[in-house]
Design a protein around this motif. Structure first.
Motif, PDB file in Angstrom:
ATOM      1  N   GLY A  23      43.784  38.801  46.869  1.00 31.97           N
ATOM      2  CA  GLY A  23      42.791  39.565  46.137  1.00 31.97           C
ATOM      3  C   GLY A  23      41.985  38.709  45.175  1.00 31.97           C
ATOM      4  O   GLY A  23      42.076  37.484  45.161  1.00 31.97           O
ATOM      5  N   VAL A  24      41.207  39.384  44.336  1.00 30.80           N
ATOM      6  CA  VAL A  24      40.349  38.709  43.366  1.00 30.80           C
ATOM      7  C   VAL A  24      41.174  38.261  42.170  1.00 30.80           C
ATOM      8  O   VAL A  24      42.016  39.005  41.675  1.00 30.80           O
ATOM      9  N   THR A  25      40.918  37.057  41.711  1.00 30.14           N
ATOM     10  CA  THR A  25      41.625  36.546  40.540  1.00 30.14           C
ATOM     11  C   THR A  25      40.721  36.613  39.312  1.00 30.14           C
ATOM     12  O   THR A  25      39.510  36.404  39.412  1.00 30.14           O
ATOM     13  N   PHE A  26      41.323  36.891  38.180  1.00 38.11           N
ATOM     14  CA  PHE A  26      40.553  36.964  36.937  1.00 38.11           C
ATOM     15  C   PHE A  26      39.920  35.608  36.619  1.00 38.11           C
ATOM     16  O   PHE A  26      38.783  35.545  36.144  1.00 38.11           O
ATOM     17  N   SER A  27      40.643  34.540  36.889  1.00 43.64           N
ATOM     18  CA  SER A  27      40.151  33.194  36.574  1.00 43.64           C
ATOM     19  C   SER A  27      38.931  32.806  37.397  1.00 43.64           C
ATOM     20  O   SER A  27      38.214  31.858  37.045  1.00 43.64           O
ATOM     21  N   SER A  28      38.663  33.538  38.491  1.00 46.27           N
ATOM     22  CA  SER A  28      37.511  33.211  39.332  1.00 46.27           C
ATOM     23  C   SER A  28      36.240  33.906  38.858  1.00 46.27           C
ATOM     24  O   SER A  28      35.146  33.610  39.344  1.00 46.27           O
ATOM     25  N   LEU A  29      36.362  34.839  37.917  1.00 45.78           N
ATOM     26  CA  LEU A  29      35.213  35.611  37.468  1.00 45.78           C
ATOM     27  C   LEU A  29      34.450  34.896  36.354  1.00 45.78           C
ATOM     28  O   LEU A  29      35.042  34.211  35.520  1.00 45.78           O
ATOM     29  N   GLN A  30      33.142  35.086  36.346  1.00 44.36           N
ATOM     30  CA  GLN A  30      32.316  34.570  35.265  1.00 44.36           C
ATOM     31  C   GLN A  30      32.191  35.612  34.162  1.00 44.36           C
ATOM     32  O   GLN A  30      32.089  36.813  34.432  1.00 44.36           O
TER      33      GLN A  30
END
Length: 204
Positions: A23-30
């Motif tokens: 899934g989506v990781t928080f660390s990948s978000l801007q």
């Protein structure tokens, strides 16, 4: 040659499956959303009574088009690290599908880069804890693509507290006190009557 193509195809498939499972990781978000909330640092609010206002917008310092996939925004109330200690049900995880930091939705709606705001009455089921506020931007598939929050990266600044409902109401306490007073008065009256009967019988 055929085996080489097979290995390449298998590698791509496994990579896709791994991404889907993780899934989506928080660390990948801007952090492209600017977010603020009305509670001041250290302020104590009461669940079921007090209100808070949140305001969010797009950070215009990012290049034009960065928000082209943003379709909706959700603002959430999140536990600060101090209120996550020894509480696995509030545990932070980089995988947003497993993250339990932000459990209370404040507001959600269509995305707009302009400033938007909403006032929220703190719900009755919000427990006593220390909090901050975070917003997520989602794409058309409902996948997180960006965020904003009212605290720093370590989640130690601009925190506020909420005092949850304990289950006892003031009217219950008042009724309990009145009943106790009535019980004591009744007991005193009973002893007074018994003593008076005893005294009268002795006089006879």
């Amino acid at each position: 040659m055929a085996s080489g193509w097979f290995l390449l195809a298998a590698s791509i498939l496994l990579s896709g499956l791994a991404e889907t499972c993780y899934g989506v990781t928080f660390s990948s978000l801007q952090r492209t959303l600017v977010l603020s909330a009305s509670p001041t640092p250290g302020q104590v609010l009461k669940a079921g009574e007090d209100k808070m206002t949140v305001t969010w917008s797009y950070n215009q310092t990012f290049p034009t088009g960065t928000d082209s996939t943003y379709k909706s925004v959700t603002v959430k109330l999140c536990f600060a690290p101090v209120s996550q200690v020894d509480r696995k049900w509030r545990k932070t995880a980089d995988d947003l599908a497993k993250d339990k930091t932000c459990q209370f939705k404040v507001v959600s709606g269509p995305y707009t880069p302009d400033s938007s705001s909403s006032t929220w009455t703190i719900e009755n089921d919000v427990p006593t804890a220390t909090y901050f506020v975070r917003s997520y931007a989602y794409d058309s598939d409902g996948v997180e693509v960006a965020y904003g929050q009212t605290t720093d990266a370590h989640k130690t600044q601009n925190l506020f507290e909420i005092k949850g409902i304990t289950g006892r109401h003031a009217s219950i306490d008042v009724a309990s006190a009145c009943f106790s007073a009535f019980s004591i008065a009744s007991l005193v009256c009973f002893f007074y009557i018994e003593k008076r009967k005893e005294k009268m019988s002795q006089q006879k």
